[in-house]
Design a protein around this motif. Sequence first.
Motif, short mmCIF file in Angstrom:
data_model
loop_
_atom_site.label_atom_id
_atom_site.label_comp_id
_atom_site.label_asym_id
_atom_site.label_seq_id
_atom_site.Cartn_x
_atom_site.Cartn_y
_atom_site.Cartn_z
N ALA A 167 0.84 -1.20 0.00
CA ALA A 167 0.00 0.00 0.00
C ALA A 167 0.88 1.25 0.00
N GLN A 168 0.35 2.34 -0.58
CA GLN A 168 1.08 3.61 -0.56
C GLN A 168 1.17 4.19 0.84
N GLU A 169 0.18 3.89 1.68
CA GLU A 169 0.19 4.43 3.04
C GLU A 169 -0.19 3.33 4.03
N VAL A 170 0.61 3.17 5.07
CA VAL A 170 0.34 2.18 6.11
C VAL A 170 0.49 2.85 7.47
N GLN A 171 -0.53 2.72 8.31
CA GLN A 171 -0.49 3.24 9.67
C GLN A 171 -1.07 2.20 10.61
N GLU A 172 -0.19 1.49 11.32
CA GLU A 172 -0.57 0.47 12.30
C GLU A 172 -1.50 -0.58 11.68
N ARG A 173 -2.80 -0.42 11.81
CA ARG A 173 -3.76 -1.41 11.30
C ARG A 173 -4.46 -0.97 10.02
N THR A 174 -4.09 0.17 9.48
CA THR A 174 -4.80 0.72 8.31
C THR A 174 -3.86 0.83 7.11
N ALA A 175 -4.30 0.30 5.97
CA ALA A 175 -3.56 0.39 4.71
C ALA A 175 -4.42 1.07 3.66
N THR A 176 -3.81 1.94 2.87
CA THR A 176 -4.53 2.66 1.82
C THR A 176 -3.79 2.52 0.50
N TRP A 177 -4.51 2.03 -0.51
CA TRP A 177 -3.99 1.92 -1.87
C TRP A 177 -4.72 2.94 -2.75
N LEU A 184 -5.26 1.77 -14.57
CA LEU A 184 -5.95 0.48 -14.50
C LEU A 184 -6.45 0.07 -15.88
N GLN A 185 -6.83 1.04 -16.69
CA GLN A 185 -7.28 0.74 -18.05
C GLN A 185 -6.13 0.20 -18.90
N LYS A 186 -4.90 0.64 -18.62
CA LYS A 186 -3.77 0.28 -19.47
C LYS A 186 -3.08 -1.02 -19.07
N LYS A 187 -3.07 -1.34 -17.76
CA LYS A 187 -2.32 -2.50 -17.28
C LYS A 187 -3.21 -3.74 -17.22
N PRO A 188 -2.62 -4.94 -17.30
CA PRO A 188 -3.42 -6.18 -17.26
C PRO A 188 -4.15 -6.38 -15.94
N ALA A 189 -3.49 -6.00 -14.81
CA ALA A 189 -4.12 -6.21 -13.51
C ALA A 189 -3.33 -5.47 -12.45
N PHE A 190 -3.97 -5.26 -11.30
CA PHE A 190 -3.31 -4.71 -10.12
C PHE A 190 -3.49 -5.70 -8.98
N ASP A 191 -2.44 -5.84 -8.16
CA ASP A 191 -2.49 -6.72 -6.99
C ASP A 191 -2.20 -5.89 -5.74
N LEU A 192 -3.11 -5.93 -4.79
CA LEU A 192 -2.96 -5.22 -3.52
C LEU A 192 -2.75 -6.25 -2.42
N ASP A 193 -1.69 -6.08 -1.63
CA ASP A 193 -1.34 -7.09 -0.63
C ASP A 193 -1.08 -6.47 0.73
N ALA A 194 -1.41 -7.23 1.77
CA ALA A 194 -1.06 -6.85 3.14
C ALA A 194 -0.96 -8.12 3.98
N ARG A 195 -0.03 -8.10 4.92
CA ARG A 195 0.12 -9.22 5.87
C ARG A 195 -0.03 -8.65 7.27
N ILE A 196 -0.88 -9.29 8.07
CA ILE A 196 -1.08 -8.83 9.44
C ILE A 196 -0.66 -9.92 10.43
N LYS A 197 -0.22 -9.51 11.61
CA LYS A 197 0.17 -10.47 12.65
C LYS A 197 -1.01 -10.67 13.58
#
Length: 210
Positions: A167-177, A184-197
Amino acid sequence: MFFLIGVLVFLSACVNVEEKIFLNLDGSGRMDVRYILKREFFQLIPQGPGSMFPVSEAEVYKKFENVKGVKVEGAKLEMDDKSVSLQYVLTFDDISTFNNDSYRFTFQKDGNNQNFHVWIKGGGAQQNLKNDELKGKIMSEAMNQAMAMYNLKITVVFPAPIIKSNAQEVQERTATWVVPIWELQKKPAFDLDARIKVREGLWDKIKNIF
């Protein structure tokens, strides 16, 4: 033909979409959705069950009335001289309920962690245009009209701290993409990922003792 295709592509890139998801460990939660677009394009949005963007409060309820495990908690349409905004709130039993051919969520356990992933299909403009010259003209015109200002913004509030994310912005428990809609129109796909403990491992417990 050029005008008609240009209008369709331009329309797809003239909507700001904001989603805020409050996610529980079991995959249930709440989703707040907001569409913002210029008023002159509002009437051009296709209406009906297959439409990507509901254009009224009634259409929001209709869109989700037969979706198992999803409830519409409220919807509100607002207009002024320049723009139209449609907001609605959904609660859901499992975020994977929203999965379709263009949009897929996964939220799975991985040892002491839990992985969140969103796959968003792209390539709309390039897939719909077969003529390379026409494609180039439309894409050039799109850039000239500053389509990059329109975005898909996804914010997820997780039930545990984030330990890794693209994500472009991560604050503790919050992620923002933030995904530019024209990109998005030009690229085949976007993948958004996050791992939490979600729980402490043995080594974490040992470190806490000392």
